[in-house]
Design a protein around this motif. Structure first.
Motif, short mmCIF file in Angstrom:
data_model
loop_
_atom_site.label_atom_id
_atom_site.label_comp_id
_atom_site.label_asym_id
_atom_site.label_seq_id
_atom_site.Cartn_x
_atom_site.Cartn_y
_atom_site.Cartn_z
N LEU A 157 104.46 117.71 -87.74
CA LEU A 157 104.31 118.54 -86.55
C LEU A 157 105.08 118.01 -85.35
O LEU A 157 105.46 118.78 -84.46
CB LEU A 157 102.82 118.65 -86.18
N THR A 158 105.30 116.71 -85.31
CA THR A 158 105.92 116.08 -84.13
C THR A 158 107.27 116.69 -83.76
O THR A 158 107.53 116.91 -82.56
CB THR A 158 106.07 114.57 -84.35
N PRO A 159 108.18 117.00 -84.71
CA PRO A 159 109.47 117.58 -84.31
C PRO A 159 109.36 118.88 -83.53
O PRO A 159 110.25 119.23 -82.75
CB PRO A 159 110.19 117.79 -85.65
N GLY A 171 102.41 128.52 -79.43
CA GLY A 171 101.30 129.45 -79.40
C GLY A 171 100.15 129.00 -80.29
O GLY A 171 100.34 128.19 -81.21
N PRO A 172 98.94 129.50 -80.03
CA PRO A 172 97.78 129.14 -80.86
C PRO A 172 98.05 129.44 -82.33
O PRO A 172 98.59 130.49 -82.68
CB PRO A 172 96.67 130.03 -80.30
N GLY A 173 97.68 128.50 -83.20
CA GLY A 173 97.90 128.67 -84.63
C GLY A 173 99.24 128.17 -85.11
O GLY A 173 99.54 128.23 -86.31
N ARG A 217 100.90 127.60 -88.94
CA ARG A 217 102.10 128.32 -89.37
C ARG A 217 103.18 127.37 -89.86
O ARG A 217 103.95 127.70 -90.76
CB ARG A 217 102.63 129.19 -88.22
N LEU A 218 103.25 126.19 -89.28
CA LEU A 218 104.29 125.24 -89.64
C LEU A 218 103.99 124.51 -90.94
O LEU A 218 104.90 124.26 -91.75
CB LEU A 218 104.49 124.22 -88.52
N THR A 219 102.74 124.14 -91.15
CA THR A 219 102.41 123.27 -92.29
C THR A 219 101.39 123.87 -93.25
O THR A 219 101.14 123.28 -94.30
CB THR A 219 101.85 121.93 -91.78
N ALA A 231 99.48 119.91 -77.74
CA ALA A 231 100.89 119.77 -77.37
C ALA A 231 101.77 120.73 -78.17
O ALA A 231 102.69 121.36 -77.61
CB ALA A 231 101.34 118.34 -77.59
N VAL A 232 101.50 120.87 -79.49
CA VAL A 232 102.33 121.73 -80.33
C VAL A 232 102.09 123.20 -80.00
O VAL A 232 103.04 124.00 -79.93
CB VAL A 232 102.04 121.46 -81.82
N GLU A 233 100.83 123.58 -79.78
CA GLU A 233 100.50 125.00 -79.63
C GLU A 233 100.56 125.50 -78.19
O GLU A 233 100.77 126.70 -77.98
CB GLU A 233 99.10 125.25 -80.21
#
Length: 489
Positions: free
Chosen positions: A342-344, A355-357, A361-363, A375-377
């Motif tokens: 997720l970090t990238p 966005g939320p979720g 969606r990524l993993t 931070a990601v969302e």
């Protein structure tokens, strides 16, 4: 349950006498009827007749309850808190379609927003405090991130979950400010809302499904879809029970000891290590605040449990790779791998995130770290707001605890003669400890938009908000006179 304080009740915003038994107003009823009607229509359109029938039954129950005398908003709110765990029996995985839990949440949210709109003066007078403002900011940043995401509908649903939890906070805060609830009633609500989840596992003895498979182990989930939800609903109850067991005497103390034992066993059976860690951190802080000798004993008991209780020892061992299968991935290694994947994405949308979720969606999995998830969302802005929320929760909870007079902090109250004061002081100690436990638990869990967690947590922080800002005379009246018999070390 008492809903009035001794002495003349005053509205916080206007100074006028508060109407502690004001009936539910027409706009609230219209909002509730409209929300339920839309929910039933939506259920029929989606083809889920069972949900439509359940909602129809909910309407019938509501009419019956109204006819039996449940006419104040405070009573409605208590009923909604107690009914919500039963609705969770119909829950499914996220993205599985329309569910009764979501319809119930939207309906209750509509009623709460209507009532809060009627209390706008009270809300406006209190919303600029750091914690309420952080909650509003969290909803705002989630909404902005959802609108700009690749799945705005899913993002808005996640935003609604958070909005429901935030509305619960503001409702409890307004009920306290207008004296429709006493502070100790908030703790009554937290306990009552957990009666069904705590007792429901007994139905497993007659074949009801109360467990599920998780990481190749059987985990207790009670009425919830996942054992993690049940585990984090149990943590505040466990901390409150420990606090009362340390402070009280007589029947109240023995009742608290029994609740502590039941919730501890059920928490272990949830197989949720993040909640275990949060519970251990919170329990040690509670004991240190109220009785350091008990804290030392608690440390010894926890070490013995970690070394001897099979469910605990096996889950701790699962953190490392199995020596019999060197190619297997440990739970801890899996989390590190998930976080590295997720970090990238942090640099793709650094301001408002994906966005939320987005983590899912990524993993295909949740982040299992609320800080990274935020931070990601929701980007750097959402991460900052989430930290603000956590720190504000810790700050207000500990300010509330410091407002408890010293003669009541480290003495044994006579539980038989002052049960409300005993419960309230214990509840404030538990809330202060829980605020820290949440920050620790968030490292390995997905709590930020978990509506079960929000319903269980935010009423306690609303209580802390009231205590932290209450008039000294009102606070002393609620705590009552200290009647110490023996000082604690």
């Amino acid at each position: 349950m008492a809903t009035e304080m001794a002495g003349p009740a005053r509205d916080l915003a206007t100074g006028d006498p508060a109407e502690t038994s004001r009936p539910v107003s027409r706009p609230v009823l219209i909002g509730a009827a409209a929300a339920l009607s839309l929910a039933i229509l939506g259920a029929f359109v989606s083809g889920d007749v069972k949900i439509a029938a359940a909602l129809g039954a909910l309407v019938v129950v509501g009419v019956l309850v109204w006819g039996l005398g449940l006419r104040t908003f405070a009573q409605f709110f208590v009923a909604a808190c107690c009914a919500r765990p039963l609705v969770d029996l119909t829950a499914g995985p996220r993205g599985s379609g329309l569910a009764l839990t979501e319809l119930f949440g939207v309906g209750v949210l509509a009623v709460m927003l209507c009532w809060l709109a009627l209390q706008w003066r009270v809300v406006a007078a209190r919303i600029l405090a750091p914690l309420p403002l952080a909650l509003v900011a969290l909803v705002g940043v989630y909404l902005l991130a959802a609108v700009g995401s690749t799945d705005p509908v899913g993002g808005i649903i996640a935003t609604l979950r958070i909005t429901t939890g935030v509305a619960v906070f503001f409702v409890v805060d307004a009920l306290l400010a207008t004296r429709r609830l006493r502070p100790v009633n908030v703790l009554h609500i937290v306990l009552l809302a957990n009666v069904i989840p705590v007792l429901y596992p007994l139905l497993g003895l007659v074949g009801a499904p109360v467990t599920h498979q998780k990481d190749d182990v059987t985990a207790l989930r009670s009425v919830y879809f996942l054992s993690n939800n049940f585990a984090f609903a149990l943590v505040p109850v466990l901390l409150l029970a420990i606090a009362v067991a340390v402070r009280a005497r007589g029947r109240m103390q023995w009742t608290a000891v029994a609740v502590t034992g039941v919730t501890f066993v059920e928490l272990v059976l949830t197989q949720t290590r993040g909640a275990w860690i949060a519970g251990v951190v919170g329990a040690l802080i509670v004991c240190a605040l109220l009785n350091r000798a008990v804290a030392v004993a608690a440390i010894a008991a926890l070490l013995v449990a970690a070394l001897t209780v099979p469910p605990i020892t096996s889950r701790i061992a699962n953190l490392a790779s199995s020596p019999d299968d060197p190619y297997s991935q440990s739970s801890f290694a899996w989390r590190l791998d998930q976080w590295s994947r997720l970090t990238p994405d942090l640099t793709v949308n650094p301001v408002l995130g994906g966005g939320p979720g987005q983590s899912n969606r990524l993993t295909g999995k949740e982040a299992h770290n609320d800080y990274l998830k935020a931070a990601v969302e929701t980007g750097g802005v959402g991460f900052a707001v989430y930290l603000w929320l956590l720190l504000a929760s810790v700050s207000v909870s500990w300010r509330a605890w410091r407002r408890v007079p010293r003669d009541l902090r480290r003495v044994r109250a006579l539980g038989a003669r002052a049960p409300d004061a005993t419960l309230l002081v214990g509840g404030l100690a538990a809330t202060a400890a829980y605020s820290v436990a949440v920050m620790v638990g968030a490292i390995g869990e997905n709590l930020i938009d978990n509506v079960t967690y929000l319903w269980a947590t935010l009423p306690l922080f609303a209580l802390a908000q009231w205590v932290a800002s209450a008039d000294p005379e009102d606070l002393r009246r609620e705590l009552g006179p200290a009647e110490p018999e023996e000082a604690q070390p």
